[in-house]
Design an enzyme around this catalytic site. Structure first.
Site: not given
Length: 166
Positions: A7, A78, A116
């Site tokens: 990331e 995300k 993440c």
């Protein structure tokens, strides 16, 4: 072969708002360099944490899969933003959440594409595995040091065990 980047692989800001300054659309010159790299090397690339231009004020934290011909094969935004004031990170102040799960076939198997903090939501990975056929779960991360040290490996192992994936 495939290369997996973390990331924020191209830029990680030290202050709020810096990511907006480097954000660009997926058609922009920065990502084009990675697409050319994939084509020239014959490698697939997992580009987690691409700062994608959003609405002018906020960005998307995107994870892109680029094939060995330089084509974007998957584009994930995300879904779960990391808002944790106790460690000084409130991602929703600078980013917008995505809405769709993404899985893509690749030379190494069917990839479940996330980023993440998504790792804290097991239903995401169960859907990627059992509805989208993912065999390998990708979770590029720039996890916060304090919570990362305490939780990161445990969360990854849990998602792998729950889904019987790598």
């Amino acid at each position: 072969c495939m290369v997996f980047y973390p990331e924020c692989f191209g830029f990680i800001g030290a202050a709020p708002g810096e990511a907006q300054g480097v954000a660009e659309p997926v058609t922009g010159p920065w990502l084009q360099r990675y697409r050319t790299l994939a084509q020239e090397t014959g490698l697939w690339l997992s580009l987690g944490g691409f700062h994608e231009y959003g609405d002018g004020e906020k960005i998307y934290n995107a994870h892109l899969i680029v094939d060995d011909q330089g084509e974007i094969k998957a584009h994930y935004r995300k879904i779960h933003l990391y808002d944790c004031p106790m460690v000084g990170l409130v991602e929703s102040k600078q980013a917008m959440p995505g809405e769709e799960l993404v899985a893509v076939d690749s030379p190494v198997g069917i990839l479940g594409v996330t980023v993440c903090y998504d790792v804290r939501f097991p239903e995401v990975y169960q859907k990627l595995r059992f509805l989208h056929g993912a065999q390998i779960l990708l979770v590029p991360s720039a996890f916060a040091v304090k919570t990362g040290r305490a939780h990161w490996e445990t969360l990854l192992r849990s998602r792998a065990i729950e889904t019987q994936c790598y």
